[in-house]
Design a protein around this motif. Structure first.
Motif, PDB file in Angstrom:
ATOM      1  N   TRP A  97       0.835  -1.194   0.000  1.00  0.00           N
ATOM      2  CA  TRP A  97       0.000   0.000   0.000  1.00  0.00           C
ATOM      3  C   TRP A  97       0.871   1.245   0.000  1.00  0.00           C
ATOM      4  CZ3 TRP A  97      -5.334   0.119  -0.189  1.00  0.00           C
ATOM      5  CH2 TRP A  97      -5.981  -1.117  -0.079  1.00  0.00           C
ATOM      6  N   LEU A  98       0.495   2.210  -0.837  1.00  0.00           N
ATOM      7  CA  LEU A  98       1.125   3.520  -0.857  1.00  0.00           C
ATOM      8  C   LEU A  98      -0.020   4.521  -0.822  1.00  0.00           C
ATOM      9  CD1 LEU A  98       3.979   4.654  -0.934  1.00  0.00           C
ATOM     10  CD2 LEU A  98       3.822   4.767  -3.409  1.00  0.00           C
ATOM     11  N   GLY A  99      -0.244   5.112   0.350  1.00  0.00           N
ATOM     12  CA  GLY A  99      -1.442   5.924   0.508  1.00  0.00           C
ATOM     13  C   GLY A  99      -2.679   5.049   0.354  1.00  0.00           C
ATOM     14  N   ASP A 100      -3.588   5.482  -0.502  1.00  0.00           N
ATOM     15  CA  ASP A 100      -4.825   4.725  -0.734  1.00  0.00           C
ATOM     16  C   ASP A 100      -4.697   3.726  -1.871  1.00  0.00           C
ATOM     17  OD1 ASP A 100      -6.130   6.153   1.271  1.00  0.00           O
ATOM     18  OD2 ASP A 100      -6.732   7.746  -0.116  1.00  0.00           O
ATOM     19  N   TYR A 101      -3.515   3.586  -2.417  1.00  0.00           N
ATOM     20  CA  TYR A 101      -3.306   2.732  -3.582  1.00  0.00           C
ATOM     21  C   TYR A 101      -2.646   1.417  -3.175  1.00  0.00           C
ATOM     22  CZ  TYR A 101      -4.235   6.937  -6.328  1.00  0.00           C
ATOM     23  OH  TYR A 101      -4.804   8.057  -6.875  1.00  0.00           O
ATOM     24  N   CYS A 102      -3.138   0.323  -3.747  1.00  0.00           N
ATOM     25  CA  CYS A 102      -2.581  -0.996  -3.480  1.00  0.00           C
ATOM     26  C   CYS A 102      -1.945  -1.527  -4.764  1.00  0.00           C
ATOM     27  CB  CYS A 102      -3.669  -1.956  -2.995  1.00  0.00           C
ATOM     28  SG  CYS A 102      -3.040  -3.580  -2.519  1.00  0.00           S
ATOM     29  N   PHE A 103      -0.745  -2.081  -4.653  1.00  0.00           N
ATOM     30  CA  PHE A 103      -0.012  -2.564  -5.815  1.00  0.00           C
ATOM     31  C   PHE A 103       0.433  -4.008  -5.611  1.00  0.00           C
ATOM     32  CE2 PHE A 103       0.781   1.994  -5.338  1.00  0.00           C
ATOM     33  CZ  PHE A 103       0.292   2.456  -6.554  1.00  0.00           C
ATOM     34  N   TYR A 104       0.447  -4.748  -6.715  1.00  0.00           N
ATOM     35  CA  TYR A 104       1.048  -6.087  -6.690  1.00  0.00           C
ATOM     36  C   TYR A 104       2.561  -5.937  -6.634  1.00  0.00           C
ATOM     37  CZ  TYR A 104       2.907 -10.551  -8.130  1.00  0.00           C
ATOM     38  OH  TYR A 104       3.634 -11.712  -8.165  1.00  0.00           O
ATOM     39  N   VAL A 105       3.204  -6.736  -5.773  1.00  0.00           N
ATOM     40  CA  VAL A 105       4.667  -6.735  -5.712  1.00  0.00           C
ATOM     41  C   VAL A 105       5.180  -8.156  -5.512  1.00  0.00           C
ATOM     42  CG1 VAL A 105       4.928  -4.383  -4.831  1.00  0.00           C
ATOM     43  CG2 VAL A 105       4.703  -6.271  -3.221  1.00  0.00           C
ATOM     44  N   ASP A 106       6.386  -8.390  -5.990  1.00  0.00           N
ATOM     45  CA  ASP A 106       7.149  -9.586  -5.664  1.00  0.00           C
ATOM     46  C   ASP A 106       8.616  -9.197  -5.684  1.00  0.00           C
ATOM     47  OD1 ASP A 106       8.066  -9.726  -8.363  1.00  0.00           O
ATOM     48  OD2 ASP A 106       6.360 -10.965  -8.936  1.00  0.00           O
ATOM     49  N   GLU A 107       9.499 -10.170  -5.594  1.00  0.00           N
ATOM     50  CA  GLU A 107      10.914  -9.859  -5.403  1.00  0.00           C
ATOM     51  C   GLU A 107      11.623  -9.332  -6.654  1.00  0.00           C
ATOM     52  OE1 GLU A 107      12.663 -12.859  -2.249  1.00  0.00           O
ATOM     53  OE2 GLU A 107      10.757 -13.585  -3.086  1.00  0.00           O
ATOM     54  N   ARG A 108      10.880  -9.080  -7.704  1.00  0.00           N
ATOM     55  CA  ARG A 108      11.461  -8.431  -8.889  1.00  0.00           C
ATOM     56  C   ARG A 108      11.515  -6.915  -8.735  1.00  0.00           C
ATOM     57  NH1 ARG A 108       7.656 -11.145 -13.387  1.00  0.00           N
ATOM     58  NH2 ARG A 108       6.166 -10.808 -11.660  1.00  0.00           N
ATOM     59  N   ALA A 222      18.533  -8.145   6.656  1.00  0.00           N
ATOM     60  CA  ALA A 222      18.174  -9.214   5.731  1.00  0.00           C
ATOM     61  C   ALA A 222      16.972  -8.849   4.873  1.00  0.00           C
ATOM     62  CB  ALA A 222      17.893 -10.497   6.513  1.00  0.00           C
ATOM     63  N   GLU A 223      15.985  -8.160   5.470  1.00  0.00           N
ATOM     64  CA  GLU A 223      14.771  -7.826   4.717  1.00  0.00           C
ATOM     65  C   GLU A 223      15.096  -6.957   3.505  1.00  0.00           C
ATOM     66  OE1 GLU A 223      13.260  -8.772   8.859  1.00  0.00           O
ATOM     67  OE2 GLU A 223      15.037  -7.873   7.967  1.00  0.00           O
ATOM     68  N   TYR A 224      16.011  -6.036   3.664  1.00  0.00           N
ATOM     69  CA  TYR A 224      16.369  -5.150   2.550  1.00  0.00           C
ATOM     70  C   TYR A 224      17.217  -5.887   1.512  1.00  0.00           C
ATOM     71  CZ  TYR A 224      14.527  -1.261   5.235  1.00  0.00           C
ATOM     72  OH  TYR A 224      13.692  -0.415   5.923  1.00  0.00           O
ATOM     73  N   ARG A 225      17.980  -6.879   1.949  1.00  0.00           N
ATOM     74  CA  ARG A 225      18.779  -7.661   0.994  1.00  0.00           C
ATOM     75  C   ARG A 225      17.913  -8.571   0.151  1.00  0.00           C
ATOM     76  NH1 ARG A 225      22.146  -8.236   5.544  1.00  0.00           N
ATOM     77  NH2 ARG A 225      21.680 -10.466   5.689  1.00  0.00           N
ATOM     78  N   ARG A 226      16.649  -8.746   0.524  1.00  0.00           N
ATOM     79  CA  ARG A 226      15.712  -9.507  -0.307  1.00  0.00           C
ATOM     80  C   ARG A 226      15.264  -8.700  -1.530  1.00  0.00           C
ATOM     81  NH1 ARG A 226      15.082 -15.027   0.558  1.00  0.00           N
ATOM     82  NH2 ARG A 226      15.010 -15.471   2.794  1.00  0.00           N
ATOM     83  N   GLU A 227      15.447  -7.386  -1.482  1.00  0.00           N
ATOM     84  CA  GLU A 227      15.034  -6.539  -2.595  1.00  0.00           C
ATOM     85  C   GLU A 227      16.128  -6.510  -3.663  1.00  0.00           C
ATOM     86  OE1 GLU A 227      12.196  -3.128  -1.126  1.00  0.00           O
ATOM     87  OE2 GLU A 227      14.076  -3.021  -0.014  1.00  0.00           O
ATOM     88  N   PRO A 228      15.766  -6.192  -4.917  1.00  0.00           N
ATOM     89  CA  PRO A 228      16.781  -6.145  -5.975  1.00  0.00           C
ATOM     90  C   PRO A 228      17.841  -5.082  -5.673  1.00  0.00           C
ATOM     91  CG  PRO A 228      14.555  -6.059  -6.898  1.00  0.00           C
ATOM     92  CD  PRO A 228      14.417  -5.885  -5.423  1.00  0.00           C
ATOM     93  N   ALA A 229      19.101  -5.503  -5.622  1.00  0.00           N
ATOM     94  CA  ALA A 229      20.185  -4.555  -5.340  1.00  0.00           C
ATOM     95  C   ALA A 229      20.235  -3.456  -6.395  1.00  0.00           C
ATOM     96  CB  ALA A 229      21.519  -5.298  -5.269  1.00  0.00           C
ATOM     97  N   LEU A 230      19.874  -3.798  -7.622  1.00  0.00           N
ATOM     98  CA  LEU A 230      19.894  -2.822  -8.715  1.00  0.00           C
ATOM     99  C   LEU A 230      19.006  -1.618  -8.412  1.00  0.00           C
ATOM    100  CD1 LEU A 230      20.880  -2.357 -11.697  1.00  0.00           C
ATOM    101  CD2 LEU A 230      18.743  -3.451 -12.417  1.00  0.00           C
ATOM    102  N   ALA A 231      17.945  -1.841  -7.644  1.00  0.00           N
ATOM    103  CA  ALA A 231      16.996  -0.773  -7.346  1.00  0.00           C
ATOM    104  C   ALA A 231      17.379   0.031  -6.112  1.00  0.00           C
ATOM    105  CB  ALA A 231      15.598  -1.364  -7.149  1.00  0.00           C
ATOM    106  N   LEU A 232      18.428  -0.376  -5.426  1.00  0.00           N
ATOM    107  CA  LEU A 232      18.838   0.301  -4.202  1.00  0.00           C
ATOM    108  C   LEU A 232      20.202   0.971  -4.313  1.00  0.00           C
ATOM    109  CD1 LEU A 232      17.835  -2.438  -1.576  1.00  0.00           C
ATOM    110  CD2 LEU A 232      16.620  -0.307  -2.036  1.00  0.00           C
ATOM    111  N   ALA A 233      21.158   0.288  -4.937  1.00  0.00           N
ATOM    112  CA  ALA A 233      22.556   0.704  -4.901  1.00  0.00           C
ATOM    113  C   ALA A 233      22.796   1.962  -5.728  1.00  0.00           C
ATOM    114  CB  ALA A 233      23.457  -0.426  -5.389  1.00  0.00           C
TER     115      ALA A 233
END
Length: 309
Positions: A97-108, A222-233
């Motif tokens: 959820w981001l505000g009133d909006y709900c989005f599909y997400v997975d580890e991509r 660990a929780e943040y390392r589950r996310e794509p490094a490309l989107a963080l680094a």
């Protein structure tokens, strides 16, 4: 009628009791939060409501409702997965959820979270004075397309381009765009920042790019390392992509166009790297060091571009 589960004390198990149990377990496991919730109670409540197929805004009315043994097992099983797998809750539920909006997400994709979303609630006022006048917008590093979708709702007359370097992220974005029935309004483009949209100009550009410093990447929970490094680094100082955006944004903005970029809590680093840029730092829930606003004319003056801006 399903019988309620009763612990050894004889009182039926309730949602409130399960949430308290989840809080104890999460604290004992030393989980990290920050992917939609910031504390153990909110995480336990969210996961419990999801397991029971209840809306996230229905907590108070359900707290004292007795739960069946099967319902309690579902909640505890989701709590157990959160502890064992150390995944953000959004990856377990496939929703964020981001505000009133709900989005599909997975580890991509990274879990949607952006202070820009706060500014979009007011259609980016006061920097955008006529939302109906915004005819084109760009969401750089779109990920799940969350900001692109919010742009489409806030500026109904605008065509939106949403770019990402990750083909996997764009597949998730495509699903969200389709879910919100915005395929005619949002164009998804595989692009390394501006590379895939050469020659295009926009009234508005927003971006929540990678901005985590290399040293910080090495010690992420660990929780943040589950996310794509490309989107963080974001490189050594976290500003590799930010520099790219600032150097090239003016060429992709219309006259009086606006650039809005999220940089975490990196205001001091940004201002040190670009001392001659007159950044505006809106106040958000994260403070006044997370998001900057610039007009095209400011970028033009900084770059001393030839010809009129």
């Amino acid at each position: 009628m399903r019988s309620a589960e009763r612990p050894a004390g004889g009182q039926p198990v309730t949602l409130a009791g399960l949430i308290r149990e989840g809080v104890r377990r999460f604290r004992a496991a030393r989980l990290s939060f920050g992917h939609g919730t910031t504390r153990a109670f909110d995480e336990a409540a969210y996961l419990a409501l999801h397991a029971l197929h209840l809306p996230p805004d229905d907590l108070q009315s359900q707290l004292d409702t007795p739960l069946s043994a099967a319902q309690a097992r579902r909640v505890r099983a989701l709590f157990g997965r959160r502890i064992r797998e150390r995944k953000p809750a959004a990856y377990l539920t496939h929703e964020a959820w981001l505000g009133d909006y709900c989005f599909y997400v997975d580890e991509r994709v990274i879990v949607p979270r952006s202070y820009i979303a706060e500014l979009l609630r007011d259609d980016l006022a006061p920097w955008v004075t006529r939302p109906q006048g915004v005819k084109s917008a760009l969401d750089l590093c779109t990920g799940s397309a969350c900001l692109a979708i919010m742009l489409a709702h806030g500026f109904p007359g605008a065509g939106i381009d949403a770019t990402d370097i990750s083909a996997d992220a764009l597949r998730v974005a495509r699903r969200n765009v389709a879910d919100y029935r915005l395929k005619s309004r949002i164009r998804l483009v595989k692009s390394d920042v501006f590379a895939g949209i050469a020659g295009k100009r926009y009234d508005l550009i927003v971006s929540n790019p990678p901005y985590v410093r290399t040293a910080v990447m090495r010690r992420l929970p660990a929780e943040y390392r589950r996310e794509p490094a490309l989107a963080l680094a974001g490189g050594r100082d976290g500003l590799d992509i930010v520099r790219n955006i600032l150097r090239r944004a003016a060429a992709h903005l219309n006259s009086r166009g606006i650039l809005i970029v999220e940089v975490g809590h990196n205001r001091s680093r940004v201002e040190k790297a670009f001392p001659r840029l007159e950044f505006i730092w809106p106040l958000t829930a994260g403070g006044d060091d997370c998001v900057f606003v610039l007009e095209r004319e400011q970028l033009c003056r900084w770059q001393a571009l030839a010809g009129p801006c």
